[in-house]
Every structure is written in structure tokens, then in C-alpha cells.
Write an enzyme that holds these catalytic residues in place. Structure first.
Site, PDB file in Angstrom:
ATOM      1  N   TYR A  68       0.817  -1.151  -0.099  1.00  0.00           N
ATOM      2  CA  TYR A  68      -0.026   0.105  -0.017  1.00  0.00           C
ATOM      3  C   TYR A  68       0.979   1.135  -0.148  1.00  0.00           C
ATOM      4  O   TYR A  68       1.737   1.193   0.675  1.00  0.00           O
ATOM      5  CB  TYR A  68      -0.822  -0.017   1.434  1.00  0.00           C
ATOM      6  CG  TYR A  68      -2.084   0.796   0.905  1.00  0.00           C
ATOM      7  CD1 TYR A  68      -1.985   2.178   1.025  1.00  0.00           C
ATOM      8  CD2 TYR A  68      -3.483   0.031   0.842  1.00  0.00           C
ATOM      9  CE1 TYR A  68      -3.278   2.952   0.765  1.00  0.00           C
ATOM     10  CE2 TYR A  68      -4.496   0.806   0.898  1.00  0.00           C
ATOM     11  CZ  TYR A  68      -4.455   2.480   0.620  1.00  0.00           C
ATOM     12  OH  TYR A  68      -5.713   3.099   0.630  1.00  0.00           O
ATOM     13  N   TYR A  92      -0.913   4.873 -10.470  1.00  0.00           N
ATOM     14  CA  TYR A  92      -1.905   4.122 -11.329  1.00  0.00           C
ATOM     15  C   TYR A  92      -3.267   4.582 -11.077  1.00  0.00           C
ATOM     16  O   TYR A  92      -3.957   4.920 -11.747  1.00  0.00           O
ATOM     17  CB  TYR A  92      -1.697   2.819 -10.778  1.00  0.00           C
ATOM     18  CG  TYR A  92      -2.803   1.574 -11.002  1.00  0.00           C
ATOM     19  CD1 TYR A  92      -3.510   1.389 -12.386  1.00  0.00           C
ATOM     20  CD2 TYR A  92      -3.084   0.795 -10.017  1.00  0.00           C
ATOM     21  CE1 TYR A  92      -4.439   0.410 -12.571  1.00  0.00           C
ATOM     22  CE2 TYR A  92      -4.255  -0.147 -10.151  1.00  0.00           C
ATOM     23  CZ  TYR A  92      -4.810  -0.136 -11.366  1.00  0.00           C
ATOM     24  OH  TYR A  92      -5.664  -1.225 -11.510  1.00  0.00           O
TER      25      TYR A  92
END
Length: 382
Positions: free
Chosen positions: A280, A328
Site C-alpha cells: 500500500y 496508477y
């Protein structure tokens, strides 16, 4: 080693600025993941989701016209989806469900629902100590961790920036990435971007986008008859450490130490065995602290570990190969998309960003204010 449960489908919804509703994006992600698995909604008897409404799993089941035998809507932020993998695996092994869909979606960019100020809930004990200082939530808290880390270990902002630089390199190989085609970054670009909360600039912070994803799990035995090579759930672990940072004794130590140790022990592997890492990346510092907690290096060593292009395409520690939350997409809870990318890498479906001969992957989610930590180890047969 295996838990006897495998991921058999994985997909993302539309990403970026979609103009779609949360449930519309959920429907995209779930239907695409089921199609990827060669299954349909009538096969689903388990749902794990969050972020839809107060009763997220109930809402999604009703929307799809399902009456699932098992649900979970634990709200733990970005780590919830790695937690869901553990709970789904346990439910499938216990016979509570045969096919579980884990999903998430958000329309936060289209709806302009994301607030930089965030909220420290007024009724919580920490509010009296933190609210008077008007922190940006959550960035000010992660910035404090970054400031402490750089000070304690004598590191520089340029070294921390390598994490964002590498993420952009991966995103340039991913046509679905929000920053695809935007050009590469340099450390100077990251350091020189507008400051948000010292020492974190806008390019140290994750994107704000719409989007979502879903994965489908079933028993390993059943998975052998489905469309793709099964991605086995080998191990998992989690830790919940703190609500905020008022009483945290060391801002540079996270619950990833415990969650990672449990996951690797269950899988019977070590960090050195892992071929591709999905961690993450809400902020650049999140990655550094997670790599250390998971055992890929010692405390204070993460920025040396990532130096020299090691986590960029072609490096020997492929990290956040989709481009991550930094380049992204980041729909607010990114953990499900860590799983989607790990599955694609292990199935050899990542195109230009494919890591050669990837057999073992780790997906590690972080939620809240470095509050919740969940790790999943996945693998495929050689």
C-alpha cells in the site's frame, strides 16, 4: 504450503474520472472478475465489501439480487481487503461459502467527495489533543512519521522520492494507469512539487481517483476446473495497532512486523523468496515503513533498499508493478487493487510490466493512520 483456497478471478472497474456511481463501478468490477473466473453471479454465495454504505455487504447483495450465506463488511481502511482474504479463506474451508467475491469501488473524484481536511471525530479521546492543531487528515499524520523517520535515520527527501519515481516508471508501462503517458519523474520533481504537509509534497501523496476492483475466491479443488491457473492463498496475517498517533510510542514502527511475520510463517516462506511485492502506497513513507516491517530490510534501511533502481522495472525487487496508488489509481481504499495486480503478475498477464517467472507475491494493506495492517502471501505452482 496452501490454505486450500485460491483466487480464480481478478479485475478492475473503470478508473480515473468515470462519472459512474459507486454501485455502478462495483457492478463493473464484480462482473469482470466473475467473467475472468468463468463464473457468474449465481455461483456467488459470499460477499466481502466496504465503502458502499453503512451496511455495505447488505447493500451490494441486494443490488445484485443475492442472498449470500456469508458476508463481511469490516471497515478497516485500505487493509480491509487483505483481511477479507483471510476471512474468506476461513469461511470456504469451514463450508460457510463456496465462492466469495471481495470488492470495492469509489466515485470520490467524480463526486468530489474527498476532503483534504478529513475529520477527527469529535467524540473520540484523541480529538482533544489533536483537533486544536487542525491537522490535515490523514496526510499530516503520515508526514509526522516521515519527518521522524528522516530525522532518526539521517535520510533525505530525495531518497524518499525514489519510491514515487519508481511508481511512475511502472505506471508508464500500464495503459490503465492514471499517470500513463504523463512522462517520467525525477527526485527533483518530487521534492520540488507543492508542499502539502512537511516533508510530503503532492507527488509523495497518492492520487485521488474513481475506481475499484474485485477478486473471486473458491476452494483449490474447485479452482482446478476453472478458466485460469489458480493463485493459491498461502498465508495471511493482520495487526490493529492504534486509532491515531496521540499515544504511538514510535512513529517509525508499524504493525506490519506482526502481520508479515504471521503471513510468511503460515506460507512457509520468507521475504527473500518473494518475486513481486505489492505494498500500500498511500504516501511514499508508507512504503518505506511497510518494507521494513515486512522484513525485506532492517529498520532505517528501506531507502537504501530502494535506491539504484532496485524497485523500478528491471530491478531485483519489483514493487507496486501497476504504478500503485501514487501513479496508477487510488479510489480511497487501494487494498483490493494490490490483490488484482498480484494475481495478474502470478498468472503472467501483466504485459509490458510482467515480472519474469513470478511465482510468489505478497500483498500488504495499510489502513487508517498506520492503524491496521494485513498481509497476504500468494503463489502459483512452478
Amino acid at each position: 504450503m496452501s490454505t486450500g483456497v485460491a483466487i480464480v478471478g481478478a479485475a478492475e472497474s473503470d478508473l480515473g474520472v468515470t462519472g459512474r456511481s459507486i454501485l455502478g463501478l462495483q457492478a463493473q468490477a464484480v462482473s469482470r472478475a466473475l467473467d475472468d473466473a468463468g463464473l457468474s453471479l449465481r455461483d456467488v454465495d459470499g460477499i466481502a465489501t466496504t465503502g458502499v454504505s453503512r451496511f455495505s455487504a447488505t447493500q451490494l447483495a441486494d443490488y445484485f439480487g443475492l442472498e449470500p450465506r456469508w458476508t463481511d463488511s469490516t471497515y478497516a481502511g485500505g487493509s480491509a481487503f487483505e483481511m477479507f482474504v483471510a476471512r474468506a479463506a476461513q469461511a470456504i474451508r469451514a463450508g460457510q461459502a463456496e465462492t466469495v467475491v471481495i470488492s470495492f469501488a469509489s466515485d470520490q473524484r467524480s463526486a468530489r467527495s474527498r476532503s483534504l481536511g478529513g475529520v477527527v471525530e469529535a467524540h473520540t479521546p484523541e480529538a482533544q489533543f489533536e483537533t486544536p492543531y487542525a491537522p490535515l487528515y490523514p496526510v499530516s499524520y503520515y508526514a509526522m512519521a516521515a519527518q521522524r523517520y528522516l530525522h532518526d535515520y539521517g535520510k533525505t527527501r530525495e531518497q524518499l522520492a525514489e519510491i514515487a519515481v519508481a511508481a511512475r516508471e511502472w505506471a508508464l508501462l500500464n495503459p490503465a494507469a492514471f499517470r500513463y503517458g504523463k512522462g517520467p519523474l525525477t527526485a527533483a520533481d518530487v521534492v520540488g512539487a507543492p508542499m502539502v504537509s512537511t516533508p510530503l509534497t503532492t507527488l509523495d501523496c497518492c492520487l485521488v481517483t474513481d475506481g475499484g476492483g474485485a477478486v473471486v475466491l473458491t476452494s483449490s479443488e474447485r479452482a482446478r476446473d476453472l478458466r485460469h491457473r489458480p493463485v493459491e492463498v498461502l498465508g495471511y496475517g493482520e495487526r490493529t495497532t492504534n486509532t491515531s498517533m496521540t499515544a504511538v510510542p514510535d512513529l517509525t514502527v508499524t504493525g506490519a512486523e506482526g502481520s508479515g511475520a504471521d503471513a510468511f510463517a503460515r506460507a512457509g516462506v520468507t521475504p527473500a523468496d518473494i518475486d513481486v511485492v505489492q505494498v500500500y502506497d498511500s504516501f511514499t513513507i508508507t512504503v518505506a515503513l511497510s518494507l521494513e516491517g515486512l522484513g525485506f530490510c532492517g529498520r532505517g534501511e528501506a531507502l537504501d533498499l530502494v535506491a539504484g533502481g532496485r524497485i523500478r522495472p528491471g530491478g531485483d525487487l519489483p514493487l507496486n508493478t501497476s504504478g500503485g496508488g501514487l501513479s496508477y489509481c487510488h479510489p480511497g481504499q487501494f487494498g483490493v487493487l494490490l490483490l488484482v495486480e498480484a494475481v495478474r503478475q502470478l498468472r503472467g498477464e501483466a504485459g509490458d510490466r510482467q515480472v519474469p517467472d513470478a511465482r510468489l507475491a505478497v500483498a500488504h494493506g495499510t489502513g487508517g493512520i498506520l492503524s491496521t495492517h494485513a498481509t497476504v502471501v500468494l503463489g502459483v505452482d512452478g
